[in-house]
Scaffold this motif. Structure first.
Motif, PDB file in Angstrom:
ATOM      1  N   TYR A 108      43.683  87.006  61.516  1.00 38.88           N
ATOM      2  CA  TYR A 108      44.009  85.633  61.912  1.00 38.88           C
ATOM      3  C   TYR A 108      43.390  85.363  63.273  1.00 38.88           C
ATOM      4  O   TYR A 108      43.467  86.192  64.181  1.00 38.88           O
ATOM      5  CB  TYR A 108      45.521  85.428  61.974  1.00 38.88           C
ATOM      6  CG  TYR A 108      45.905  83.992  62.279  1.00 38.88           C
ATOM      7  CD1 TYR A 108      45.748  82.996  61.319  1.00 38.88           C
ATOM      8  CD2 TYR A 108      46.409  83.635  63.528  1.00 38.88           C
ATOM      9  CE1 TYR A 108      46.082  81.679  61.593  1.00 38.88           C
ATOM     10  CE2 TYR A 108      46.757  82.320  63.810  1.00 38.88           C
ATOM     11  CZ  TYR A 108      46.583  81.350  62.838  1.00 38.88           C
ATOM     12  OH  TYR A 108      46.913  80.047  63.110  1.00 38.88           O
ATOM     13  N   GLN A 109      42.769  84.187  63.424  1.00 41.93           N
ATOM     14  CA  GLN A 109      42.125  83.812  64.674  1.00 41.93           C
ATOM     15  C   GLN A 109      42.687  82.495  65.185  1.00 41.93           C
ATOM     16  O   GLN A 109      42.907  81.562  64.413  1.00 41.93           O
ATOM     17  CB  GLN A 109      40.613  83.679  64.478  1.00 41.93           C
ATOM     18  CG  GLN A 109      39.937  84.965  64.049  1.00 41.93           C
ATOM     19  CD  GLN A 109      38.432  84.830  64.005  1.00 41.93           C
ATOM     20  OE1 GLN A 109      37.785  84.812  65.048  1.00 41.93           O
ATOM     21  NE2 GLN A 109      37.874  84.735  62.826  1.00 41.93           N
ATOM     22  N   HIS A 110      42.899  82.453  66.512  1.00 38.96           N
ATOM     23  CA  HIS A 110      43.425  81.239  67.136  1.00 38.96           C
ATOM     24  C   HIS A 110      43.042  81.267  68.613  1.00 38.96           C
ATOM     25  O   HIS A 110      42.906  82.342  69.211  1.00 38.96           O
ATOM     26  CB  HIS A 110      44.951  81.175  66.980  1.00 38.96           C
ATOM     27  CG  HIS A 110      45.526  79.806  67.195  1.00 38.96           C
ATOM     28  ND1 HIS A 110      45.739  79.279  68.455  1.00 38.96           N
ATOM     29  CD2 HIS A 110      45.937  78.865  66.310  1.00 38.96           C
ATOM     30  CE1 HIS A 110      46.250  78.069  68.338  1.00 38.96           C
ATOM     31  NE2 HIS A 110      46.375  77.794  67.047  1.00 38.96           N
ATOM     32  N   THR A 111      42.900  80.095  69.186  1.00 33.52           N
ATOM     33  CA  THR A 111      42.531  80.024  70.610  1.00 33.52           C
ATOM     34  C   THR A 111      43.692  80.393  71.517  1.00 33.52           C
ATOM     35  O   THR A 111      43.484  80.711  72.694  1.00 33.52           O
ATOM     36  CB  THR A 111      42.043  78.608  70.963  1.00 33.52           C
ATOM     37  OG1 THR A 111      43.046  77.654  70.575  1.00 33.52           O
ATOM     38  CG2 THR A 111      40.739  78.285  70.252  1.00 33.52           C
ATOM     39  N   ASN A 112      44.921  80.341  70.993  1.00 38.05           N
ATOM     40  CA  ASN A 112      46.106  80.676  71.785  1.00 38.05           C
ATOM     41  C   ASN A 112      46.617  82.049  71.373  1.00 38.05           C
ATOM     42  O   ASN A 112      46.905  82.293  70.200  1.00 38.05           O
ATOM     43  CB  ASN A 112      47.204  79.618  71.567  1.00 38.05           C
ATOM     44  CG  ASN A 112      48.430  79.887  72.421  1.00 38.05           C
ATOM     45  OD1 ASN A 112      49.252  80.709  72.082  1.00 38.05           O
ATOM     46  ND2 ASN A 112      48.534  79.169  73.538  1.00 38.05           N
ATOM     47  N   ARG A 113      46.758  82.920  72.351  1.00 39.63           N
ATOM     48  CA  ARG A 113      47.135  84.300  72.040  1.00 39.63           C
ATOM     49  C   ARG A 113      48.537  84.387  71.445  1.00 39.63           C
ATOM     50  O   ARG A 113      48.762  85.116  70.465  1.00 39.63           O
ATOM     51  CB  ARG A 113      47.049  85.135  73.310  1.00 39.63           C
ATOM     52  CG  ARG A 113      47.375  86.609  73.095  1.00 39.63           C
ATOM     53  CD  ARG A 113      47.208  87.391  74.382  1.00 39.63           C
ATOM     54  NE  ARG A 113      47.380  88.821  74.157  1.00 39.63           N
ATOM     55  CZ  ARG A 113      47.235  89.739  75.103  1.00 39.63           C
ATOM     56  NH1 ARG A 113      46.884  89.351  76.328  1.00 39.63           N
ATOM     57  NH2 ARG A 113      47.412  91.012  74.844  1.00 39.63           N
ATOM     58  N   THR A 114      49.470  83.655  72.018  1.00 44.12           N
ATOM     59  CA  THR A 114      50.844  83.703  71.530  1.00 44.12           C
ATOM     60  C   THR A 114      50.945  83.176  70.097  1.00 44.12           C
ATOM     61  O   THR A 114      51.610  83.761  69.240  1.00 44.12           O
ATOM     62  CB  THR A 114      51.764  82.895  72.454  1.00 44.12           C
ATOM     63  OG1 THR A 114      51.668  83.418  73.786  1.00 44.12           O
ATOM     64  CG2 THR A 114      53.210  82.975  71.989  1.00 44.12           C
ATOM     65  N   ALA A 115      50.274  82.048  69.843  1.00 41.79           N
ATOM     66  CA  ALA A 115      50.291  81.471  68.499  1.00 41.79           C
ATOM     67  C   ALA A 115      49.660  82.428  67.498  1.00 41.79           C
ATOM     68  O   ALA A 115      50.114  82.546  66.347  1.00 41.79           O
ATOM     69  CB  ALA A 115      49.565  80.134  68.490  1.00 41.79           C
ATOM     70  N   CYS A 116      48.619  83.120  67.920  1.00 44.97           N
ATOM     71  CA  CYS A 116      47.932  84.076  67.039  1.00 44.97           C
ATOM     72  C   CYS A 116      48.871  85.220  66.670  1.00 44.97           C
ATOM     73  O   CYS A 116      49.014  85.583  65.496  1.00 44.97           O
ATOM     74  CB  CYS A 116      46.681  84.605  67.738  1.00 44.97           C
ATOM     75  SG  CYS A 116      45.609  85.604  66.696  1.00 44.97           S
ATOM     76  N   GLN A 117      49.534  85.778  67.668  1.00 45.07           N
ATOM     77  CA  GLN A 117      50.457  86.887  67.414  1.00 45.07           C
ATOM     78  C   GLN A 117      51.629  86.429  66.554  1.00 45.07           C
ATOM     79  O   GLN A 117      52.074  87.149  65.644  1.00 45.07           O
ATOM     80  CB  GLN A 117      50.965  87.458  68.738  1.00 45.07           C
ATOM     81  CG  GLN A 117      51.906  88.629  68.566  1.00 45.07           C
ATOM     82  CD  GLN A 117      52.354  89.198  69.911  1.00 45.07           C
ATOM     83  OE1 GLN A 117      51.934  88.729  70.965  1.00 45.07           O
ATOM     84  NE2 GLN A 117      53.215  90.202  69.874  1.00 45.07           N
TER      85      GLN A 117
END
Length: 813
Positions: free
Chosen positions: A731-740
């Motif tokens: 999973y990839q996202h620009t926000n680390r918290t949202a990604c985790q």
């Protein structure tokens, strides 16, 4: 009434098709590429099958075909459906691999104002009002350009205005990837070339008479472009209007290899008994295909003559009226392979790879489809070449991970796809390697593949008549770089390698130095505070490249200047740590002044240098020392190379991947095999800080079976392939918290799903941050699924945007 089941170019579930009505004015067949309405847009689709009844009550019409005839045959449709199910990708993405180059087109939409509806209540000084006003003043505008004038969410606003009748949208359907035609002039109206000569005294104007005479004298179609250049554009038109000349249009093709010539017989080689047995056994496989697909694992040490076995087997297929696909792991190896194969099948060899010019690749694809070639050579994408009658698929260096596409959907493995394709075609597959993939060798030991061994190198005569027999493998020596440091040697070369390198050059022989790391230094660090220069978009350090004095990210290619002072403490003691191929070239130049040293790695090929130029200079003897990455480990067969030096065997040895030891062994064996392929004995020096590592020890002896036994025991204990299947979810996202958070949520759902379904054989590993955690500004978290029934477990799972699923991954980092 008839309907078409269409695979649409959209992010939909695997194997999903949509029902469309076929208008009476169209004749549509399976395999045809069409334009269809999809939601509020127009998309390309591929007709998978025809049906008397649709899946839904209300259907839309197919807008128009892209091509008047099917582009995909039954084989492509069957393989595409299998790939969609197996690799969990959309059916269109799988089928698109079989389409001609440049056939995926994009709709060009324009918007127009509707009189009397321009305001829609929007103030003229607002962004939306200004956009509408500009549209009214211009009369029409590309939809993409109009959307950019609107505030955020402009695409939704365009849809709302279209529904309200404020604006109207018009769509132009492109016809991508068209043929290139050339116009020729020929006698018209039933005239012959002799009749044209008689027009000299018929009162024609001077230039018309000259053109008629030129066409008559050519006695063959005369290029219209030449006529325009020599006599003017209007002259040919005048003769066409008078009926003296006619225009004939012919498709122009660019063939990578000139067509023509007769296949040459085998050269003056006498096969070794092992080679002869392999060729005979594969030939019998052509007769056994009716009782199930026959696949062969050709396990031969480097220099044992695997290529000759490939060519003899392909000759047998061609003799039977069949065609062949010859896959290589790297584009850089394609020219050398084409040269070898074309020498055996002159003018009957086609090339397909991603670096070809689009027009050349397009023409080549259609020539292959028309049956003009017997053999297609290329990297993994060449497996989708439209050969009408495949008889054999050869996969050289089958252990290479480059046969797996892991950066875009569908994430297919060319080896697995070839096996399925051969099953449908009743074709033969030959997998060849000196260091087979552990999973492939395990399948061969279980009887799924027929194991053929070439245990010895061919003799110094290259296998020619009168050759004295087998040649020994290069003698290998392991140098402990820890001991070199204890004895005060700070050079990147051990004293043994430095001595052997000097002696090799003095004898007029050549050497290859291998280091699987580009650049000059992988780390640039402040000695005062310890700060390391890192990429702003990726969680990796920047590599210093001395050739242009810049720092480069090897993940996203971001460039930066070499810092003069530390950004953290403003210190000026900036240090470069580690080594890369550029540094090795510099060190060789200092050790052996005047020696001709050349570098061959991805940086060189990306700079515009043809892949075969460094290879050609080494073959001609112009390069005395070749320094390179894994490119130099594959395919090079230069008799005068007697020394191979592995500058640092530890690179990649301890990656958090269960295949790291196997891959280290494979690379070391492959590069060691470049030495001693001629009359002179070869020497290999492996430098390492871990001389006791099992992969290094096995590689020094080129002992595959020892490596295999150690690997297979470890994999059985850890339940890794070939004893289980893997699926890698990222999973990839620009926000680390949202990604985790998203990764943790899916992992929890997977564990609950496993409990509800009673699938105790499926293991959910993770989530965990990827390595590296951030690439191109996107944070990465991943989950690994391990088990034997992964497709059953994942059936029906809907993944949110941002997830990628890789079945049978080549890497798990």
């Amino acid at each position: 009434m008839e309907y078409a089941e269409v695979a649409v170019d959209a992010p939909v579930a695997p194997s999903r098709t949509f029902s469309y009505h076929i208008p009476a004015r169209f004749a549509v067949e399976p395999g045809q590429l069409v334009w269809v309405p999809f939601g509020r847009r127009v998309a390309q689709g591929i007709v998978v099958k025809l049906s008397p009844a649709p899946q839904v009550e209300v259907t839309k019409d197919i807008l128009q075909p892209v091509e008047p005839t099917p582009l995909l045959d039954w084989r492509a449709l069957r393989i595409g459906e299998w790939m969609s199910r197996y690799y969990l990708c959309s059916l269109f993405d799988a089928l698109a691999l079989f389409l001609p180059p440049e056939f995926k087109g994009h709709v060009r939409a324009t918007v127009h104002p509707v009189p009397g509806q321009q305001s829609d209540g929007a103030p003229q000084d607002s962004p939306t009002g200004k956009a509408l006003l500009e549209l009214v003043q211009r009369g029409q505008m590309p939809e993409a350009e109009f959307t950019q004038l609107l505030p955020r969410g402009g695409a939704r606003q365009v849809d709302r205005w279209t529904e309200k009748g404020v604006i109207q949208r018009q769509v132009a359907l492109p016809r991508p990837g068209r043929f290139r035609y050339e116009c020729f002039l020929v006698p018209g109206g039933g005239l012959t070339y002799t009749d044209l000569v008689r027009q000299k005294d018929s009162g024609l104007p001077r230039r018309q008479e000259s053109l008629a005479q030129a066409v008559a004298e050519s006695r063959q179609p005369y290029p219209r472009t030449l006529a325009n250049k020599e006599f003017g554009n209007s002259v040919a038109d005048a003769l066409v209007e008078k009926g003296l000349l006619a225009q004939d249009w012919a498709r122009v093709e660019n063939d990578s290899v000139p067509v023509g010539g007769e296949p040459a017989g085998p050269p003056d080689f006498v096969l070794t008994p092992a080679q002869a047995n392999a060729v005979e056994r594969i030939a019998r496989g052509f007769d056994e295909t009716g009782r199930g697909t026959k696949t062969f694992l050709l396990h031969g040490v480097t220099g044992s003559g695997k290529t000759e076995v490939y060519l003899r087997s392909i000759e047998e297929a061609v003799r039977r009226g069949k065609q062949a696909i010859f896959l290589v792991p790297e584009i850089s190896l394609t020219p050398q392979t084409v040269e070898r194969v074309n020498s055996r099948f002159p003018g009957r060899v086609a090339v397909l790879h991603s670096r070809q010019p689009p027009r050349k690749k397009f023409d080549q694809w259609w020539a292959i489809r028309d049956g003009k070639y017997d053999v297609v050579v290329g990297p993994r994408s060449a497996i989708f070449a439209p050969l009408p009658n495949i008889g054999i698929i050869v996969i050289d260096e089958e252990h290479e991970w480059t046969y797996k596409q892991d950066d875009a959907q569908p994430r297919y493995d060319a080896r697995t796809t070839a096996l399925e394709m051969a099953r449908l075609e009743q074709a033969v597959v030959v997998l060849g390697s000196a260091t087979p993939d552990v999973e492939t060798y395990y399948q061969a030991s279980r009887g799924r593949h027929v194991l053929l061994n070439l245990p010895q190198r061919i003799g110094s005569g290259g296998g020619r008549a009168g050759d004295s027999g087998g040649a020994p493998l290069a003698a290998a020596e392991i140098c402990d770089m820890r001991e070199e440091l204890r004895q005060g040697n700070r050079s990147i070369f051990s004293r043994r390698l430095a001595l052997e390198l000097a002696e090799t050059v003095n004898r007029g022989q050549q050497a290859i130095l291998f280091l699987n790391r580009r650049g000059s230094a992988p780390i640039v660090q402040c000695r005062d505070c310890g700060y390391v220069a890192s990429c702003s978009g990726c969680s990796v350090s920047l590599t210093y490249h001395a050739t242009d004095g810049r720092l480069l990210c090897h993940r996203c290619n971001r460039r930066a200047r070499m810092p003069r002072q530390c950004r953290e403490c403003q210190g000026t003691r900036i240090r470069q740590l580690g080594i890369g191929t550029q540094r090795v070239v510099e060190e060789v130049g200092q050790l052996l002044p005047g020696v001709n040293v050349e570098r061959w790695d991805a940086d060189v090929t990306r700079s515009g240098v043809s892949p075969d130029e460094p290879m050609a200079r080494l073959t001609r003897g112009e390069t005395q020392v070749l320094v390179g990455t894994q490119m130099v480990a594959k395919g090079l067969d230069v008799p005068n190379v007697t020394l191979v030096g592995v500058v640092l065997a530890d690179v990649g040895m301890h990656l958090p991947d269960f295949r790291s030891g196997e891959r280290t062994f494979g690379l070391l064996c492959q590069v060691a095999g470049r030495a001693g392929r001629g009359a002179q004995p070869g020497r290999v020096i492996i430098q390492t800080y871990q001389p006791e590592h099992y992969a290094v020890q096995a590689a020094a002896r080129q002992d595959y079976l020892t490596l295999y036994q150690q690997e297979i025991v470890a994999r059985r204990e850890q339940s890794n392939p070939p004893f289980n299947r893997l699926a890698h979810l990222v999973y990839q996202h620009t926000n680390r918290t949202a990604c985790q958070r998203q990764a943790s949520t899916l992992a929890r759902e997977f564990r609950e799903r496993r409990g509800r379904g009673g699938l105790s054989d499926v293991e959910v590993i993770g989530p965990a941050p990827g390595i590296p955690e951030r690439v191109r500004g996107q944070y990465r978290w991943h989950i690994l699924l391990r088990g034997r029934n992964l497709h059953r477990f994942l059936d029906g799972v809907a993944f949110a945007n941002g997830w990628s699923v890789d079945v049978d991954p080549a890497h798990v980092t």
